[in-house]
Design a protein around this motif. Structure first.
Motif, PDB file in Angstrom:
ATOM      1  N   TRP A  59       0.826  -1.221   0.000  1.00  0.00           N
ATOM      2  CA  TRP A  59       0.000   0.000   0.000  1.00  0.00           C
ATOM      3  C   TRP A  59       0.854   1.262   0.000  1.00  0.00           C
ATOM      4  CZ3 TRP A  59      -4.651  -0.164   3.963  1.00  0.00           C
ATOM      5  CH2 TRP A  59      -5.319  -1.411   3.855  1.00  0.00           C
ATOM      6  N   ARG A  60       2.116   1.113   0.384  1.00  0.00           N
ATOM      7  CA  ARG A  60       2.948   2.248   0.770  1.00  0.00           C
ATOM      8  C   ARG A  60       3.328   3.165  -0.392  1.00  0.00           C
ATOM      9  NH1 ARG A  60       6.347  -0.949   3.398  1.00  0.00           N
ATOM     10  NH2 ARG A  60       7.833  -0.948   1.674  1.00  0.00           N
ATOM     11  N   THR A  61       3.247   4.468  -0.160  1.00  0.00           N
ATOM     12  CA  THR A  61       3.769   5.449  -1.122  1.00  0.00           C
ATOM     13  C   THR A  61       5.079   6.031  -0.577  1.00  0.00           C
ATOM     14  OG1 THR A  61       1.488   6.017  -1.672  1.00  0.00           O
ATOM     15  CG2 THR A  61       3.197   7.503  -2.484  1.00  0.00           C
ATOM     16  N   CYS A 100       4.238  -2.329   6.802  1.00  0.00           N
ATOM     17  CA  CYS A 100       4.179  -0.872   6.957  1.00  0.00           C
ATOM     18  C   CYS A 100       3.399  -0.268   5.786  1.00  0.00           C
ATOM     19  CB  CYS A 100       5.593  -0.301   7.006  1.00  0.00           C
ATOM     20  SG  CYS A 100       5.608   1.496   6.808  1.00  0.00           S
ATOM     21  N   LYS A 101       2.332   0.495   6.104  1.00  0.00           N
ATOM     22  CA  LYS A 101       1.509   1.116   5.056  1.00  0.00           C
ATOM     23  C   LYS A 101       2.011   2.524   4.703  1.00  0.00           C
ATOM     24  CE  LYS A 101      -2.585  -1.473   6.579  1.00  0.00           C
ATOM     25  NZ  LYS A 101      -3.715  -1.441   7.529  1.00  0.00           N
ATOM     26  N   GLY A 107      -2.742   4.986   9.013  1.00  0.00           N
ATOM     27  CA  GLY A 107      -2.958   6.020  10.023  1.00  0.00           C
ATOM     28  C   GLY A 107      -4.222   5.808  10.842  1.00  0.00           C
ATOM     29  N   CYS A 108      -4.777   4.585  10.819  1.00  0.00           N
ATOM     30  CA  CYS A 108      -6.061   4.275  11.487  1.00  0.00           C
ATOM     31  C   CYS A 108      -5.971   4.395  13.012  1.00  0.00           C
ATOM     32  CB  CYS A 108      -6.510   2.867  11.105  1.00  0.00           C
ATOM     33  SG  CYS A 108      -7.982   2.328  11.989  1.00  0.00           S
ATOM     34  N   GLY A 109      -6.795   5.280  13.565  1.00  0.00           N
ATOM     35  CA  GLY A 109      -6.821   5.464  15.014  1.00  0.00           C
ATOM     36  C   GLY A 109      -7.433   4.289  15.750  1.00  0.00           C
ATOM     37  N   ALA A 110      -8.436   3.652  15.135  1.00  0.00           N
ATOM     38  CA  ALA A 110      -9.101   2.518  15.783  1.00  0.00           C
ATOM     39  C   ALA A 110      -8.132   1.349  15.940  1.00  0.00           C
ATOM     40  CB  ALA A 110     -10.328   2.093  14.976  1.00  0.00           C
ATOM     41  N   ALA A 111      -7.262   1.153  14.933  1.00  0.00           N
ATOM     42  CA  ALA A 111      -6.286   0.062  15.021  1.00  0.00           C
ATOM     43  C   ALA A 111      -5.294   0.320  16.151  1.00  0.00           C
ATOM     44  CB  ALA A 111      -5.548  -0.099  13.691  1.00  0.00           C
ATOM     45  N   ILE A 112      -4.917   1.589  16.314  1.00  0.00           N
ATOM     46  CA  ILE A 112      -4.023   1.942  17.427  1.00  0.00           C
ATOM     47  C   ILE A 112      -4.732   1.644  18.751  1.00  0.00           C
ATOM     48  CG2 ILE A 112      -2.778   3.831  18.582  1.00  0.00           C
ATOM     49  CD1 ILE A 112      -2.531   5.151  15.767  1.00  0.00           C
ATOM     50  N   ALA A 113      -6.017   2.007  18.829  1.00  0.00           N
ATOM     51  CA  ALA A 113      -6.796   1.743  20.044  1.00  0.00           C
ATOM     52  C   ALA A 113      -6.804   0.242  20.348  1.00  0.00           C
ATOM     53  CB  ALA A 113      -8.216   2.269  19.895  1.00  0.00           C
ATOM     54  N   ALA A 114      -7.047  -0.580  19.322  1.00  0.00           N
ATOM     55  CA  ALA A 114      -7.110  -2.034  19.518  1.00  0.00           C
ATOM     56  C   ALA A 114      -5.777  -2.558  20.050  1.00  0.00           C
ATOM     57  CB  ALA A 114      -7.466  -2.721  18.204  1.00  0.00           C
ATOM     58  N   PHE A 116      -2.553  -7.916  18.246  1.00  0.00           N
ATOM     59  CA  PHE A 116      -3.372  -7.461  17.118  1.00  0.00           C
ATOM     60  C   PHE A 116      -2.444  -7.468  15.905  1.00  0.00           C
ATOM     61  CE2 PHE A 116      -5.604  -4.192  14.531  1.00  0.00           C
ATOM     62  CZ  PHE A 116      -6.879  -4.737  14.543  1.00  0.00           C
ATOM     63  N   ALA A 117      -2.607  -8.475  15.068  1.00  0.00           N
ATOM     64  CA  ALA A 117      -1.607  -8.748  14.038  1.00  0.00           C
ATOM     65  C   ALA A 117      -1.674  -7.753  12.888  1.00  0.00           C
ATOM     66  CB  ALA A 117      -1.803 -10.171  13.505  1.00  0.00           C
ATOM     67  N   PRO A 118      -0.550  -7.522  12.237  1.00  0.00           N
ATOM     68  CA  PRO A 118      -0.562  -6.688  11.032  1.00  0.00           C
ATOM     69  C   PRO A 118      -1.219  -7.432   9.876  1.00  0.00           C
ATOM     70  CG  PRO A 118       1.616  -7.618  11.366  1.00  0.00           C
ATOM     71  CD  PRO A 118       0.793  -8.026  12.562  1.00  0.00           C
ATOM     72  N   GLY A 119      -1.432  -6.697   8.792  1.00  0.00           N
ATOM     73  CA  GLY A 119      -2.105  -7.295   7.635  1.00  0.00           C
ATOM     74  C   GLY A 119      -3.586  -6.952   7.630  1.00  0.00           C
ATOM     75  N   HIS A 120      -4.064  -6.309   8.713  1.00  0.00           N
ATOM     76  CA  HIS A 120      -5.472  -5.885   8.760  1.00  0.00           C
ATOM     77  C   HIS A 120      -5.707  -4.790   7.715  1.00  0.00           C
ATOM     78  CE1 HIS A 120      -4.572  -2.069  10.747  1.00  0.00           C
ATOM     79  NE2 HIS A 120      -3.738  -2.731  11.535  1.00  0.00           N
ATOM     80  N   ARG A 121      -6.986  -4.518   7.431  1.00  0.00           N
ATOM     81  CA  ARG A 121      -7.318  -3.616   6.317  1.00  0.00           C
ATOM     82  C   ARG A 121      -7.602  -2.178   6.749  1.00  0.00           C
ATOM     83  NH1 ARG A 121      -6.372  -8.914   5.183  1.00  0.00           N
ATOM     84  NH2 ARG A 121      -7.400  -9.672   3.284  1.00  0.00           N
ATOM     85  N   GLY A 122      -7.182  -1.798   7.955  1.00  0.00           N
ATOM     86  CA  GLY A 122      -7.377  -0.415   8.398  1.00  0.00           C
ATOM     87  C   GLY A 122      -6.628   0.557   7.501  1.00  0.00           C
TER      88      GLY A 122
END
Lengths: 391, 85, 292
Positions: B22-24, B63-64, C15-22, C6-12
């Protein structure tokens, strides 16, 4: 054998099944069941967690959480309560959770009406719940125990709804034989699921499924429904072997062998119809009227029904519900089951809505209409309201 | 693929989905400047910045490129660089 | 080093704040938990079958029933003699919690279940496309409360769910922000250590919905706290027991950084609206004694 109210007979059966979690919200005419279970818990007769939820939506949701954690769960509802549960019912089935619920069948508003018909449960026929309908209080009680055995089978894993007509069965006092606890324990071992919520095996339940596999998951539920047909028959036989009582598997028949007219129905009206048939056959006019009791509505026993009616000349289907804008739901399903069978004439009757009585005369009139259809060789009305008053 | 009953999924299995594509912009940690405070790791929405010895390293498979790490680094030890440069 | 639960690879979004919260919640809770999620952004991005980002047991049922499902999980653990196996935590967005799920949440709090309910508050229905919720703040433009020729956007203040939760007389209510991660972790640890129902509301900025660059998720969250628009406090049985004091900044600093408030700086009459928002912050400061 003791005389007891239908609701209490069901509560006793629930107790014998030793559910871990019960969640309930009061609604007439389900109340006596959940009140009696509450009493059992309060008196220490039943060691269940009893959650007094704030709505039926939450009653079923509590059951979902508890069942997914590995608990045996129970709830009961009816009418508007079941309608409020609608989306949760679909969810429970899709999550493949073997929850058992009593449906104290009642009409739906508006106009508001607290009395019996079967519109509530019939309206949930597509939810993925196995639906059974009891003829009397003894069967409602016994069917509850059978329901857990069916639901929790590893080949099935679907929720089961036990229908008992509101007031007509929930509030009537009849002689009932209760199942002894030790025999129920033997018949129904404790629930031991392969997968449940636990840090020991931290699986995710209720994921989002994309178009690529959604159809397949729905198909899996449908296949489990199909397998349930055999399971329901087997559990009914096992129950007979253990407890000595049998009510048929998917269907049952009465005076059907030589019958020209076969009446078909679900629930408590079966008893009334049997009496009416006895009188018709006893009056010496040679009326060949019989009965098919539809005990299991979902999965729909199309083959068993087609086989049972193949020698009849007319069937008369009794529906305590109506798919507004068409006809009674059982009527539709039965006709569909017979479509390829070149079967008898099919007449549908909408009756018993909102608690209206169905008398023996009503049944006799229906039988007469079916006889007339045979004579004329054609069905005048595919579906009609019975005993419709002035408008 | 054999479908699980009721659509259950295995824990942490999103790891098969490498979101690095996804990364730019790509965050580059200047290890010399890094003070090892862990702010970048704490705020990373992907949880993909890990401690290595007393410094931090980014797993670019996931890393996105959101840039929170660079924006929050108290000593500005992370630079966002256009992917491919 | 603590395992990432909370594993990476999720579709947030990046910069998703909800993922940081999780992530922060699970850092606080550890692995011996059962998580219940209602429908929403976090649920969707974290569980695309056959994948799941959750390395702890997790269930999603419906949109408005997470608190009831969590109640069921809790009583089942109790009934099965497995109470010590896991703490039960529900994690829902503001739509699922403060709007459609408030009945089930109130029931759960009132019945006294030993569950920690955590709302990640991103102030609108993000998963369906940034529609207004009752947690959307005054003046915000959303897709169903758009600013227009005769509108300044959302015209009602944010519903105060922490106060409603506290009115149930429960042992612990707290607010937090992902901008202060150690505070989030500390409060989660504290909440799950207390027997009974707990409510936590974590402010979790949404770059996509609020209109700011994904690198600024934390900065925006910090500004919400520093301006007094999202007060951070704890309360026990209805009484406020701790407050995060700040050297307050004017609300403009927070608002001007977000697209959802852009109209307030560009339309005629916007100044009056900014004043109303400053009044909200001042009232918060007075109520909680926010000023250093």
């Amino acid at each position: 054998m003791e005389i007891m109210e239908g609701s209490l007979a069901v509560a006793e059966a629930v107790k014998a099944c030793r559910p871990n979690v019960i969640a309930a919200y009061p609604i007439t005419p389900q109340t006596h069941i959940v009140e009696e279970i509450a009493r059992m818990v309060a008196d220490g007769e039943l060691a269940s967690e009893y959650v007094r939820v704030e709505s039926e939506h939450s009653a079923m949701s509590v059951c979902i959480g508890a069942s997914a954690t590995g608990a045996r769960t129970y709830t009961a509802t009816t009418s508007q309560g079941m309608a409020l549960m609608h989306e949760v019912l679909f969810n429970a089935a899709g999550l493949r959770l073997p929850i058992v619920m009593t449906a104290a069948n009642r009409s739906l508003s508006a106009p508001i009406n607290i009395w019996n018909d079967q519109q509530d449960a019939v309206s949930e026929r597509d939810s993925g719940w196995i639906q059974l309908y009891a003829e009397d209080t003894q069967e409602a009680s016994d069917m509850t125990i059978q329901a857990y055995k069916i639901a929790e089978d590893r080949d099935i894993l679907l929720p089961v709804m036990v229908g008992m007509d509101g007031f007509i069965l929930t509030h009537v006092h009849e002689p009932v034989e209760l199942c002894p606890q030790e025999k129920v324990d033997d018949f129904l071992p404790s629930y031991d699921p392969d997968h449940y919520l636990t840090p020991k095996n931290p699986l995710s339940f209720g994921t989002i499924v994309y178009p690529s596999t959604y159809t397949e998951f729905r198909y899996m539920i449908h296949e489990a429904m199909k397998r349930a047909e055999r399971k329901i028959i087997d559990v009914a036989s096992d129950f007979r072997d253990k407890f000595g009582r049998h009510y048929g598997g998917l269907i049952d028949t009465y005076e059907a062998e030589d019958a020209e007219v076969l009446i078909m129905a679900m629930g408590s009206v079966i008893g009334t119809a049997k009496d009416a048939i006895d009188e018709l056959r006893a009056d010496g006019k040679g009326e060949k009227v019989g009965l098919v009791k539809v005990r299991c509505y979902r999965p729909f026993p199309a083959e068993a029904i087609a086989e049972a009616v193949k020698s009849a000349k007319a069937i008369a289907v009794l529906d305590k519900n109506i798919s507004l804008g068409y006809e009674g739901a059982l009527h539709t399903d039965v006709k569909s089951a017979l479509y390829k069978e070149n079967g008898p004439l099919a007449l549908g009757f909408i009756l018993g809505l909102g608690g209206r009585d169905i008398t023996k005369n009503t049944i006799k009139n229906i039988a007469e209409k079916a006889q007339k259809a045979i004579k004329s060789g054609r069905v005048e009305k595919d579906s009609e309201f019975v005993d419709l008053g002035a408008l | 693929m054999k479908l699980s009953i009721g659509a259950m999924a295995e824990p942490g299995s999103t790891r098969t989905n490498k979101t690095g594509s996804w990364r730019t912009f790509k965050p580059i940690i200047n290890v010399e400047a890094c003070i090892g405070c862990g702010t970048c790791s704490m705020f990373c929405p992907e949880g993909t910045i890990c401690k290595v010895a007393d410094k931090y390293a980014i797993d670019y498979d996931y890393c996105k490129g959101c840039g929170i790490c660079a924006h929050e680094c108290p000593v500005k030890a992370i630079e966002m660089v256009l992917e491919g440069e | 080093m603590q395992e990432e639960l909370f594993a990476p690879g999720h579709r947030g979004c990046a910069g998703c704040g909800a993922a940081i919260a999780a992530r922060l919640i699970l850092k606080g809770s550890g692995k011996d938990v059962i998580i219940v999620s209602p429908t929403g952004c976090l649920e969707v991005v974290s569980s695309p079958y056959p994948e799941s980002a959750w390395k702890v047991p997790w269930i999603h049922s419906l949109f408005e029933n997470a608190a009831a499902v969590a109640s069921g999980v809790e009583v089942a653990l109790k009934s099965l003699g497995r109470k010590d196996e896991a703490k039960v935590i529900a994690i829902g967005g503001d739509g699922a919690t403060i709007d459609i799920g408030i009945g089930a949440l109130s029931g759960m709090l009132e019945r006294g279940h030993d569950v920690t309910y955590i709302c990640y508050d991103n102030e609108a229905y993000m998963n369906t496309g940034i529609q207004r919720s009752s947690s959307t703040p005054y003046g915000a433009s959303t897709t169903t409360s758009p600013a227009g020729k005769v509108s300044f956007g959302e015209n009602r203040p944010k519903k105060n769910l922490p106060a409603i939760a506290a009115a149930h007389g429960i042992p612990y209510v707290a607010t937090a922000s992902i901008a202060y991660p150690k505070d989030v972790i500390k409060k989660v640890k504290k909440a799950i250590s207390i027997e009974g129902p707990k409510y936590l509301q974590i402010h979790a900025p949404c770059c996509t919905g609020w209109g700011f660059d994904g690198s600024k998720t934390i900065e925006i969250g910090r500004l919400a706290v520093e301006t007094g628009l999202f007060p951070i406090y704890e309360s026990t049985e209805g009484k406020v027991t701790s407050v995060k004091k700040v050297k307050r900044k004017p609300v403009e600093e927070y608002l001007k950084a977000q697209r959802r408030f852009k109209h307030l700086f560009e339309s005629e009459g916007g100044e009056g609206e900014l004043k109303k928002i400053q009044d909200i912050a001042d009232a918060n400061a007075k109520q909680f004694g926010l000023d250093l």
